[in-house]
Design a protein around this motif. Structure first.
Motif, PDB file in Angstrom:
ATOM      1  N   SER A 139       5.134   9.363  -1.892  1.00 41.99           N
ATOM      2  CA  SER A 139       5.020   7.971  -0.848  1.00 41.99           C
ATOM      3  C   SER A 139       6.407   7.191  -1.153  1.00 41.99           C
ATOM      4  CB  SER A 139       3.881   7.288  -1.288  1.00 41.99           C
ATOM      5  OG  SER A 139       2.888   7.811  -1.379  1.00 41.99           O
ATOM      6  N   TYR A 141       7.778   5.354  -3.031  1.00 37.79           N
ATOM      7  CA  TYR A 141       7.879   3.939  -3.697  1.00 37.79           C
ATOM      8  C   TYR A 141       9.039   3.533  -4.299  1.00 37.79           C
ATOM      9  CZ  TYR A 141       3.139   3.317  -2.781  1.00 37.79           C
ATOM     10  OH  TYR A 141       1.655   3.087  -2.165  1.00 37.79           O
ATOM     11  N   ARG A 185      11.184   2.616  -1.512  1.00 30.56           N
ATOM     12  CA  ARG A 185      10.703   1.358  -0.936  1.00 30.56           C
ATOM     13  C   ARG A 185      10.707   0.030  -1.652  1.00 30.56           C
ATOM     14  NH1 ARG A 185       4.910   3.793   0.545  1.00 30.56           N
ATOM     15  NH2 ARG A 185       4.758   1.905   1.618  1.00 30.56           N
ATOM     16  N   THR A 218       9.357  -5.323  -2.465  1.00 32.98           N
ATOM     17  CA  THR A 218       9.300  -4.533  -1.489  1.00 32.98           C
ATOM     18  C   THR A 218       9.897  -4.557  -0.375  1.00 32.98           C
ATOM     19  OG1 THR A 218       7.484  -5.687  -0.095  1.00 32.98           O
ATOM     20  CG2 THR A 218       6.789  -4.467  -2.102  1.00 32.98           C
ATOM     21  N   LEU A 219      10.065  -3.793   0.717  1.00 32.20           N
ATOM     22  CA  LEU A 219      10.991  -3.819   1.875  1.00 32.20           C
ATOM     23  C   LEU A 219      10.585  -4.979   2.620  1.00 32.20           C
ATOM     24  CD1 LEU A 219      10.886  -0.365   3.134  1.00 32.20           C
ATOM     25  CD2 LEU A 219      12.603  -1.442   1.741  1.00 32.20           C
ATOM     26  N   TYR A 221       2.608  -4.229  -2.378  1.00 33.92           N
ATOM     27  CA  TYR A 221       1.907  -2.991  -1.898  1.00 33.92           C
ATOM     28  C   TYR A 221       0.677  -3.256  -2.606  1.00 33.92           C
ATOM     29  CZ  TYR A 221       6.389  -1.145  -0.159  1.00 33.92           C
ATOM     30  OH  TYR A 221       7.527  -0.926   0.751  1.00 33.92           O
ATOM     31  N   PHE A 268       3.592  -0.408   8.344  1.00 37.29           N
ATOM     32  CA  PHE A 268       5.140  -0.087   8.449  1.00 37.29           C
ATOM     33  C   PHE A 268       5.661  -0.891   9.455  1.00 37.29           C
ATOM     34  CE2 PHE A 268       8.901   2.446   9.066  1.00 37.29           C
ATOM     35  CZ  PHE A 268       9.351   2.191  10.206  1.00 37.29           C
ATOM     36  N   ALA A 280      12.701  -4.074   7.754  1.00 39.42           N
ATOM     37  CA  ALA A 280      12.205  -3.024   6.759  1.00 39.42           C
ATOM     38  C   ALA A 280      13.274  -1.730   6.751  1.00 39.42           C
ATOM     39  CB  ALA A 280      10.913  -2.528   6.801  1.00 39.42           C
ATOM     40  N   PHE A 295      15.805  -0.304   4.119  1.00 44.26           N
ATOM     41  CA  PHE A 295      15.526   0.906   3.469  1.00 44.26           C
ATOM     42  C   PHE A 295      16.982   1.608   3.460  1.00 44.26           C
ATOM     43  CE2 PHE A 295      14.749   5.520   3.666  1.00 44.26           C
ATOM     44  CZ  PHE A 295      13.503   5.414   3.023  1.00 44.26           C
ATOM     45  N   ASN A 319      18.764   2.558   0.006  1.00 42.41           N
ATOM     46  CA  ASN A 319      19.326   4.161  -0.311  1.00 42.41           C
ATOM     47  C   ASN A 319      20.933   4.277  -0.396  1.00 42.41           C
ATOM     48  OD1 ASN A 319      16.954   5.626  -1.025  1.00 42.41           O
ATOM     49  ND2 ASN A 319      16.217   4.629   0.833  1.00 42.41           N
TER      50      ASN A 319
END
Ligand code: FES
Length: 509
Positions: A243, A245, A248, A337-338, A343, A395, A400, A404, A408
């Motif tokens: 997933s 995470y 995210r 979170t994003l 979550y 989503f 977001a 993301f 990254n």
């Protein structure tokens, strides 16, 4: 720093003032209806509620219960989660922004009701919560946030002052919030759950999940807990289940200091809007009136010298408050979170038995409590108005996805930069209680010299996905800047997502 002595060891104020029970490690394979991984506010609230439904529940913790983020909180019980409501309105619209507020309010009411119902002595007290600013540009943001309060029917008021005597340009109050001693409260919930047949295992690491006909947690010692539902309440989900995470959410570290106050506190709980963060609340610990100062947030592994963050908080305490010696210092790690909404729910779209709750963004008392309730309702098949808002499989493309990509890119930068950095520090010149990076036989090694001059060396490659860990001088840990894993100076995992220790390097290698 003149006038203050820094406590030698990081120790949160909460654990010192309550004696917690200890529990054995799991020594055999067992069965349960629900297995909860993580003994913090989410796990214990869920255990408390699920055991009232006559379900067989086991709770595991990789270390000791209440020693993770919950044990290191400021313990404000508030729906005032910083400047969030204007942002939620523009990203999610009125209905979902309103649900977010209601969820936090319901969590506060749940705690208040539970305290009363069980006569829990945990210093629960209603207090107003204030966001303040001393910057003109943030004054406009407070004004926008107040408009969001009005749209959401949140009771609050903008003002150019507040009860606390600090230099400010304005403040925004949210009325009738609360504070408490989190461990006294959770110890009482845990005792109730144990009366209802909860079984607790400490020092038991959930290493993997098997999704066969039945779902099982496999521990690092090879024992299995076969169950109908698993709740990962371990801060970072202990099993990723493809997933992602780790991509995210991003980890942030923040710091707290506490000292005895010499003047009457004006009441209220406070946080500023701008950086560096300054969060203030009072607490009575063993009959002593204390003040807690938090802030200095930064991405994990990317701050300056960690002691300098504690010193900045000490300086703030000394400048504006009559605080005697700083008696406690500690730090906490939080995940965001994003889209800044936690979550909570099934961890993956295609499996309904593995549930998680994470990404509380420093507001764990309300988010953790509502998570315990949402997951209990999910398991017992009870409707809950907040399922969709918090579901991990939501989503939202904007912003977001952009975030993301940024996260990254940041991870990739740390992975590459960490590998290329060449370090020439001489271990002989290392001071006691300090650490450095060195190259030994071509390997990048983290070297810590303890107070007795013993040398502890670890491979600095994070065992999660291979970023390079950085030294945290305040807590004497190796912290990973990518997804927030933390390791002791001897390499043991203190916080995931990493499950394996850093490789220790022997001095004669
Ligand atoms: Fe993910 Fe270190 S925590 S690479």
């Amino acid at each position: 720093m003149a006038g203050f002595n820094m406590p030698q060891k990081p120790e949160p104020i909460w654990r010192e003032s309550v004696s917690l029970p200890s529990f054995p490690a799991l020594k055999e394979s067992i069965k349960a209806d629900v297995a909860i991984v993580g003994g913090g506010i989410t796990g214990i609230t869920a255990a408390y509620l699920l055991t009232q439904q006559n379900l067989k529940v086991v709770l595991l913790d990789a270390n000791q219960i209440l020693n993770g983020t919950t044990g290191h909180t400021t313990a404000k019980i508030t729906a005032q989660h910083g400047l969030i409501y204007d942002e939620l309105l523009s990203h999610f619209g009125l209905e979902k922004a309103s649900l977010y507020y209601k969820a936090a309010e319901e969590a506060k009411q749940f705690i208040e009701h539970t305290v009363k119902e069980n006569s829990i002595k945990c210093d629960f007290r209603n207090e107003d919560a204030y966001i303040y600013t001393n910057s003109s540009s943030y004054l406009k943001k407070l004004d926008t946030e107040k408009k969001a309060y009005d749209k959401l029917k949140i009771k609050g008021k903008l003002s150019d002052n507040m009860p606390l005597d600090l230099p400010i340009k304005g403040s925004l109050v949210m009325y009738n919030q609360a504070q408490f001693h989190p461990l006294k409260y959770l110890k009482a919930l845990l005792e109730e759950a144990i009366k209802n047949q909860l079984t607790v295992y400490e020092n038991t690491i959930a290493a993997d999940i098997e999704f066969n006909k039945k779902t099982s947690i496999v521990t690092s010692d090879g024992h299995r807990i076969t169950c109908k539902y698993i709740i990962a309440a371990s801060h970072f989900p202990f099993h990723d289940s493809r997933s992602f995470y780790f991509a995210r959410m991003y980890p942030e570290r923040s710091y707290l200091v506490a000292g005895k106050q010499n003047e009457k506190f004006a009441g209220g709980m406070y946080i500023n809007a701008e950086s560096p963060t300054r969060s203030i609340r009072s607490a009575n610990i063993d009959g002593k009136d204390m003040l807690l100062f938090g802030g200095e947030n930064h991405k994990t592994g990317q701050g300056k010298s960690t002691m300098s963050h504690y010193e900045a908080l000490q300086k703030f305490a000394k400048e504006f408050f009559e605080v005697e010696e700083i008696e406690y210092r500690w730090s906490a790690q939080d995940l965001t979170t994003l889209d800044k909404v936690p979550y909570i729910g099934p961890a993956t779209k295609d499996n309904r038995t593995y549930l998680t709750a994470t990404g509380f963004r420093k507001w764990g008392m309300t988010n953790g409590t509502i998570a315990g309730k949402i997951l209990t309702d999910y398991i017992t098949g009870t409707e809950n108005p907040y399922f969709d808002l918090f579901t991990p499989s939501r989503f939202h493309a904007d912003p977001a996805v952009k975030k993301f990509m940024e996260i990254n890119a940041d991870v990739a930068k740390h992975m590459i930069k960490g590998k290329l950095e060449f370090t020439q520090n001489n271990i002989d010149k290392l001071e006691r209680d300090d650490a450095t990076l060195a190259r030994i036989d071509g390997k990048r090694v983290g070297v810590y010299k303890d107070k007795d001059e013993a040398i502890h060396m670890v491979d600095t490659t994070c065992t999660h996905l291979g970023c390079e860990v950085k030294w945290n001088s305040g807590d004497r840990t190796w912290d990973c800047p990518c997804h927030g894993s933390r390791f002791s100076y001897t390499g043991e995992v203190m916080e995931g997502p990493a499950k394996k220790p850093l490789t220790r390097i022997k001095a004669n290698n």
